[in-house]
Design an enzyme around this catalytic site. Structure first.
Site, mmCIF file in Angstrom:
data_model
loop_
_atom_site.group_PDB
_atom_site.id
_atom_site.type_symbol
_atom_site.label_atom_id
_atom_site.label_comp_id
_atom_site.label_asym_id
_atom_site.label_seq_id
_atom_site.Cartn_x
_atom_site.Cartn_y
_atom_site.Cartn_z
ATOM 1 N N HIS A 288 0.851 -1.192 0.000
ATOM 2 C CA HIS A 288 0.000 0.000 0.000
ATOM 3 C C HIS A 288 0.884 1.238 0.000
ATOM 4 O O HIS A 288 2.104 1.142 0.165
ATOM 5 C CB HIS A 288 -0.941 0.007 1.210
ATOM 6 C CG HIS A 288 -0.266 -0.181 2.525
ATOM 7 N ND1 HIS A 288 0.597 0.744 3.064
ATOM 8 C CD2 HIS A 288 -0.291 -1.212 3.419
ATOM 9 C CE1 HIS A 288 1.044 0.314 4.216
ATOM 10 N NE2 HIS A 288 0.531 -0.885 4.461
HETATM 11 P P1 TYD Z 1 -1.488 -2.638 8.065
HETATM 12 O O1 TYD Z 1 -0.856 -1.291 8.129
HETATM 13 O O2 TYD Z 1 -2.512 -2.862 7.000
HETATM 14 O O3 TYD Z 1 -0.357 -3.735 7.967
HETATM 15 P P2 TYD Z 1 0.470 -4.186 6.680
HETATM 16 O O4 TYD Z 1 0.748 -2.948 5.916
HETATM 17 O O5 TYD Z 1 1.710 -4.799 7.195
HETATM 18 O O6 TYD Z 1 -0.349 -5.154 5.933
HETATM 19 O O7 TYD Z 1 -2.091 -2.954 9.500
HETATM 20 C C1 TYD Z 1 -2.610 -4.229 9.820
HETATM 21 C C2 TYD Z 1 -3.706 -4.059 10.852
HETATM 22 O O8 TYD Z 1 -3.198 -3.447 12.031
HETATM 23 C C3 TYD Z 1 -4.846 -3.182 10.374
HETATM 24 O O9 TYD Z 1 -6.053 -3.793 10.796
HETATM 25 C C4 TYD Z 1 -4.692 -1.886 11.100
HETATM 26 C C5 TYD Z 1 -3.936 -2.256 12.338
HETATM 27 N N1 TYD Z 1 -3.001 -1.205 12.768
HETATM 28 C C6 TYD Z 1 -3.301 -0.424 13.842
HETATM 29 O O10 TYD Z 1 -4.373 -0.552 14.473
HETATM 30 N N2 TYD Z 1 -2.415 0.541 14.243
HETATM 31 C C7 TYD Z 1 -1.249 0.739 13.591
HETATM 32 O O11 TYD Z 1 -0.448 1.631 13.983
HETATM 33 C C8 TYD Z 1 -0.943 -0.088 12.450
HETATM 34 C C9 TYD Z 1 0.328 0.098 11.675
HETATM 35 C C10 TYD Z 1 -1.848 -1.036 12.071
#
Ligand code: TYD
Length: 142
Positions: free
Chosen positions: A57
């Site tokens: 993303h």
């Molecule tokens: P995401 O940023 O989509 O992870 P990746 O990019 O590694 O796939 O985050 C995964 C999940 O964690 C999503 O449900 C949101 C949650 N999250 C938080 O609640 N707080 C945060 O600071 C982060 C980075 C993610």
């Protein structure tokens, strides 16, 4: 700086001090000296199963610095035109990524830990999760 759309060539390694010691090395980060944004949040990624990737993303606004605190992994960077892969595998440097850059973290080694320093609190609205939409938004911002 904020107004110009950044490219993968604006993603740069940031080196932190390393204090070598027979008892074990020590590194540190001071926001004003080592990080080109105000740190609003830190999160870390760990226990990544073999073959998995994270990210895939872009963020509209958020800037990040990614550090391989343990082990290593690759960060694939993409600005819709150019791609770059940066391998992180040392705890004394990190990768600065400005806003509006697509990224994927992949090829995690066993027991690797990625520490991410972020310029904003968590905000789902800042995410762009669809690559075609990302490329189209970049085109609109040129
Ligand atoms: P995401 O940023 O989509 O992870 P990746 O990019 O590694 O796939 O985050 C995964 C999940 O964690 C999503 O449900 C949101 C949650 N999250 C938080 O609640 N707080 C945060 O600071 C982060 C980075 C993610």
């Amino acid at each position: 700086m904020k107004n110009r759309l950044r490219s993968v060539y604006d993603c740069a390694l940031v080196h932190f001090p390393k204090i070598p010691d027979d008892r074990g090395n020590l590194s540190f980060i001071e926001q004003r000296n080592h990080i080109p944004f105000n740190i609003a949040r830190a999160y870390w990624i760990y226990d990544v199963p073999g073959g998995e990737s994270r990210g895939s993303h872009a963020y509209r606004e958020m800037e990040e610095c990614i550090i391989a605190l343990s082990g290593g992994f690759d960060v694939l960077l993409d600005d819709g035109i150019a791609q770059k892969i940066v391998t992180l595998n040392r705890a004394y440097y990190g990768l600065y990524i400005p806003g509006m850059i697509w990224r994927r973290m992949q090829n995690f080694s066993t027991n690797s830990v990625a520490l991410v320093l972020a310029s904003l609190p968590y905000s789902p609205d800042d995410y762009i999760r669809d690559y075609d939409r990302y490329v189209s938004l970049r085109g609109e911002s040129q």
